[in-house]
Structure formats: structure tokens, C-alpha cells
Design a protein around this motif. Structure first.
Motif, PDB file in Angstrom:
ATOM      1  N   GLN A   1       0.830  -1.195   0.000  1.00 55.21           N
ATOM      2  CA  GLN A   1       0.000   0.000   0.000  1.00 55.21           C
ATOM      3  C   GLN A   1       0.869   1.251   0.000  1.00 55.21           C
ATOM      4  N   LEU A   2       0.640   2.101  -0.981  1.00 54.92           N
ATOM      5  CA  LEU A   2       1.380   3.346  -1.055  1.00 54.92           C
ATOM      6  C   LEU A   2       0.957   4.301   0.058  1.00 54.92           C
ATOM      7  N   ASP A   3      -0.323   4.277   0.422  1.00 51.58           N
ATOM      8  CA  ASP A   3      -0.811   5.155   1.482  1.00 51.58           C
ATOM      9  C   ASP A   3      -1.896   4.435   2.292  1.00 51.58           C
ATOM     10  N   PRO A   4      -1.506   3.757   3.365  1.00 47.10           N
ATOM     11  CA  PRO A   4      -2.486   3.045   4.194  1.00 47.10           C
ATOM     12  C   PRO A   4      -3.435   3.978   4.948  1.00 47.10           C
ATOM     13  N   THR A   5      -3.124   5.287   4.976  1.00 46.58           N
ATOM     14  CA  THR A   5      -3.931   6.225   5.766  1.00 46.58           C
ATOM     15  C   THR A   5      -5.152   6.754   5.014  1.00 46.58           C
ATOM     16  N   ILE A   6      -5.280   6.427   3.745  1.00 41.94           N
ATOM     17  CA  ILE A   6      -6.446   6.898   2.985  1.00 41.94           C
ATOM     18  C   ILE A   6      -7.715   6.321   3.600  1.00 41.94           C
ATOM     19  N   PRO A   7      -8.734   7.145   3.810  1.00 44.17           N
ATOM     20  CA  PRO A   7      -9.999   6.601   4.319  1.00 44.17           C
ATOM     21  C   PRO A   7     -10.649   5.694   3.277  1.00 44.17           C
ATOM     22  N   GLU A   8     -11.573   4.875   3.727  1.00 48.40           N
ATOM     23  CA  GLU A   8     -12.241   3.962   2.788  1.00 48.40           C
ATOM     24  C   GLU A   8     -12.860   4.723   1.631  1.00 48.40           C
ATOM     25  N   HIS A   9     -13.411   5.889   1.928  1.00 46.12           N
ATOM     26  CA  HIS A   9     -13.970   6.749   0.876  1.00 46.12           C
ATOM     27  C   HIS A   9     -13.411   8.152   1.056  1.00 46.12           C
ATOM     28  N   TYR A  10     -12.597   8.580   0.100  1.00 46.14           N
ATOM     29  CA  TYR A  10     -11.964   9.893   0.146  1.00 46.14           C
ATOM     30  C   TYR A  10     -12.802  10.883  -0.653  1.00 46.14           C
ATOM     31  N   ASP A  11     -13.145  11.983  -0.052  1.00 48.61           N
ATOM     32  CA  ASP A  11     -13.986  12.985  -0.694  1.00 48.61           C
ATOM     33  C   ASP A  11     -13.118  13.966  -1.464  1.00 48.61           C
ATOM     34  N   GLY A  12     -12.751  13.572  -2.664  1.00 49.34           N
ATOM     35  CA  GLY A  12     -11.901  14.432  -3.478  1.00 49.34           C
ATOM     36  C   GLY A  12     -11.371  13.689  -4.684  1.00 49.34           C
ATOM     37  N   THR A  13     -10.793  14.432  -5.614  1.00 49.93           N
ATOM     38  CA  THR A  13     -10.248  13.838  -6.831  1.00 49.93           C
ATOM     39  C   THR A  13      -8.811  13.363  -6.608  1.00 49.93           C
ATOM     40  N   GLU A  14      -8.282  12.646  -7.589  1.00 53.86           N
ATOM     41  CA  GLU A  14      -6.879  12.227  -7.528  1.00 53.86           C
ATOM     42  C   GLU A  14      -5.974  13.452  -7.495  1.00 53.86           C
ATOM     43  N   LEU A  15      -6.350  14.489  -8.231  1.00 49.56           N
ATOM     44  CA  LEU A  15      -5.571  15.731  -8.246  1.00 49.56           C
ATOM     45  C   LEU A  15      -5.563  16.382  -6.864  1.00 49.56           C
ATOM     46  N   SER A  16      -6.724  16.489  -6.241  1.00 49.83           N
ATOM     47  CA  SER A  16      -6.782  17.126  -4.924  1.00 49.83           C
ATOM     48  C   SER A  16      -6.100  16.274  -3.868  1.00 49.83           C
ATOM     49  N   TYR A  17      -6.197  14.954  -4.014  1.00 47.95           N
ATOM     50  CA  TYR A  17      -5.525  14.065  -3.058  1.00 47.95           C
ATOM     51  C   TYR A  17      -4.023  14.289  -3.084  1.00 47.95           C
ATOM     52  N   LEU A  18      -3.436  14.317  -4.266  1.00 49.97           N
ATOM     53  CA  LEU A  18      -1.990  14.460  -4.369  1.00 49.97           C
ATOM     54  C   LEU A  18      -1.529  15.874  -4.007  1.00 49.97           C
ATOM     55  N   SER A  19      -2.340  16.862  -4.306  1.00 48.75           N
ATOM     56  CA  SER A  19      -1.932  18.238  -4.005  1.00 48.75           C
ATOM     57  C   SER A  19      -2.222  18.600  -2.548  1.00 48.75           C
ATOM     58  N   ASP A  20      -3.381  18.191  -2.026  1.00 49.75           N
ATOM     59  CA  ASP A  20      -3.744  18.561  -0.659  1.00 49.75           C
ATOM     60  C   ASP A  20      -3.080  17.672   0.381  1.00 49.75           C
ATOM     61  N   ARG A  21      -3.128  16.360   0.178  1.00 48.85           N
ATOM     62  CA  ARG A  21      -2.601  15.439   1.189  1.00 48.85           C
ATOM     63  C   ARG A  21      -1.110  15.193   1.042  1.00 48.85           C
ATOM     64  N   LYS A  22      -0.613  15.252  -0.184  1.00 56.01           N
ATOM     65  CA  LYS A  22       0.804  14.976  -0.428  1.00 56.01           C
ATOM     66  C   LYS A  22       1.632  16.241  -0.634  1.00 56.01           C
ATOM     67  N   GLY A  23       0.952  17.373  -0.740  1.00 56.36           N
ATOM     68  CA  GLY A  23       1.668  18.641  -0.864  1.00 56.36           C
ATOM     69  C   GLY A  23       2.312  18.878  -2.210  1.00 56.36           C
ATOM     70  N   MET A  24       1.857  18.180  -3.242  1.00 57.85           N
ATOM     71  CA  MET A  24       2.429  18.361  -4.576  1.00 57.85           C
ATOM     72  C   MET A  24       1.781  19.555  -5.269  1.00 57.85           C
ATOM     73  N   ASP A  25       2.560  20.240  -6.096  1.00 60.56           N
ATOM     74  CA  ASP A  25       2.049  21.372  -6.858  1.00 60.56           C
ATOM     75  C   ASP A  25       1.034  20.879  -7.887  1.00 60.56           C
ATOM     76  N   PRO A  26      -0.168  21.471  -7.939  1.00 61.21           N
ATOM     77  CA  PRO A  26      -1.196  20.999  -8.880  1.00 61.21           C
ATOM     78  C   PRO A  26      -0.727  20.957 -10.333  1.00 61.21           C
ATOM     79  N   ALA A  27       0.050  21.942 -10.738  1.00 62.67           N
ATOM     80  CA  ALA A  27       0.552  21.954 -12.116  1.00 62.67           C
ATOM     81  C   ALA A  27       1.495  20.782 -12.349  1.00 62.67           C
ATOM     82  N   GLN A  28       2.304  20.469 -11.342  1.00 63.00           N
ATOM     83  CA  GLN A  28       3.208  19.327 -11.443  1.00 63.00           C
ATOM     84  C   GLN A  28       2.414  18.028 -11.535  1.00 63.00           C
ATOM     85  N   VAL A  29       1.351  17.942 -10.747  1.00 61.87           N
ATOM     86  CA  VAL A  29       0.521  16.736 -10.765  1.00 61.87           C
ATOM     87  C   VAL A  29      -0.107  16.548 -12.141  1.00 61.87           C
TER      88      VAL A  29
END
Length: 234
Positions: free
Chosen positions: A42-70
Motif C-alpha cells: 500500500q502506497l498510502d495506508p492512511t487513505i480513508p475507505e472513501h476519500y472525498d476528493g479527486t486524484e488531483l486534490s488528493y496528491l496536491s492537498d494530502r501529499k503537498g504536490m504542486d497541482p501543475a506538477q501533478v
């Protein structure tokens, strides 16, 4: 020859790596002597069973990645996937915890359906926007691969394979696996990432030759006539 592949259902490079490995394996002369075993990671065991957001928002909000980079990463991975015949749709990806999907994979492996379910889960997640954290989705994937809905529900209700999944995680840490996909051949060779098919082919050939060295018949006797770079014996 045994090949273990540590992989996460929520890993885009894992699906690409699966295709490239399959290309190499299909061209391998000793394919029928190869056992492939999918292992859980598992890359991220902390993800809830249902995450309220897109893959883009997950990587930018939870992982701190720049949206343009994502977005640039999505475009690159989508292009690489297309080269392997895969149709990634990151805008449709449902971010979800993959733990129960890994439990389903262990049930599938116990019933000889491991590869079929792995393929179906990866396709569902990256190509069809299926919520791999949802029970109904897992039951659908499993039953379409030939598993019993009763067996799937019982396994998930009782966490029958939870310890097996965690054991895979622990074994990955013991081997020093820090990213997936990760391929281990006969517990001797390790390949990290979605390598080109040509590299997988080289690894398969090298591992096979070392495990099955050529034994000369009649060693120590008189060589029979043969041809070489300088001509033929007369």
C-alpha cells in the motif's frame, strides 16, 4: 522459476509495469516454468475507505504536490500507459483505500484467480473510475473472475486475509522495498519500477541460465569434429 511482484492497486506505474513484464514473459522460452505471485503493498495506508476528493486534490492537498506538477505527471503517465494499450482516465479515478482490494486478491490467489482479479482491479481503478474501496465493486470484480459472492463477503466480513496482506507489507519492508512495482526473481534478483520489457527479458534469461546451467556431456574426453571461427576440422 518464481517471480513475486509487490504492487498496489492504486499505483499507475504498477499497471504499466504489469503490461511490460507480461510482454517479456510472453516472449520467454521457458514461460510455462515460471510461477508469478502477486504480493500486496500500500502506497498510502492512511487513505480513508472513501476519500472525498479527486486524484488531483488528493496528491496536491494530502501529499503537498504542486497541482501543475501533478497535471504534468498525469499527462506523462497517461502517455506511457497508452503505449502499453491502456486507457488511463485520471479525471475519473476514485481515490480509495486499497486494503480490502488486497484481501480480495489473496482470496483470488487461493482460488487460482490471482492474475485475473489483479488485472480487473487495475483496469477498474484507472480506466473505468470504479471505487475499489466499495464492497459492491469488489464483489462485482471477484464474481466476474469466477469467485463466489458468498466467499468474497465472508472473507471481507471476517478479515480472513488481513494478516496475509500485512505479512506482505512486512516482507516488503524486510526486503527494502520502498516503491512499487517491485519484482523479485527467485529471491535473488530485484527489479524496481515499470522497467522496459527488454530489461525484464534480460533478467528472465539471466536468472534462468543461472538456475539451469548447461552441463557438458563427455567432459574430459576427446572433442569431436566441429567448426569454429577459424574454420572446420578436417
Amino acid at each position: 522459476m518464481k517471480i513475486e511482484i509487490w504492487s498496489d492497486v492504486a499505483c499507475p506505474w504498477c499497471y504499466i509495469g504489469k503490461r511490460r513484464f507480461e510482454t517479456a514473459l510472453n516472449g520467454f522460452a521457458h514461460k510455462d516454468s515460471v510461477e508469478v505471485q502477486w504480493r500486496s503493498y500500500q502506497l498510502d495506508p492512511t487513505i480513508p475507505e472513501h476519500y472525498d476528493g479527486t486524484e488531483l486534490s488528493y496528491l496536491s492537498d494530502r501529499k503537498g504536490m504542486d497541482p501543475a506538477q501533478v497535471k504534468g505527471m498525469f499527462a506523462h503517465v497517461t502517455e506511457q500507459a497508452a503505449g502499453e494499450g491502456l486507457n488511463y482516465k485520471f479525471d475519473d479515478v476514485v481515490v480509495a483505500n486499497s486494503f480490502n482490494a488486497h484481501q480480495l486478491l489473496h482470496l483470488a490467489k487461493a482460488n487460482g484467480k490471482g492474475d485475473a482479479v489483479k488485472e480487473a482491479l487495475l483496469s477498474a481503478h484507472f480506466e473505468h473510475g470504479v471505487d475499489i474501496g466499495a464492497r459492491e465493486a469488489l464483489v462485482k470484480v471477484g464474481t466476474e473472475a469466477g469467485l463466489s459472492a458468498v466467499d468474497i463477503n465472508e472473507a471481507l466480513d471476517s478479515d480472513t486475509y488481513a494478516d496475509d496482506v500485512r505479512h506482505d507489507f512486512a516482507e516488503a519492508r524486510a526486503l527494502g522495498v520502498t516503491g512499487v512495482p517491485f519484482f523479485v526473481i527467485d529471491r535473488k534478483y530485484g527489479l524496481s519500477g515499470a522497467q522496459p520489457a527488454e530489461l525484464f527479458s534480460q533478467a528472465l534469461e539471466q536468472a534462468w541460465q543461472e538456475a539451469n546451467p548447461l552441463t557438458m556431456v563427455g567432459a574430459g574426453g576427446t572433442d569431436a569434429e566441429a567448426c569454429g571461427p577459424d574454420g572446420c576440422a578436417v
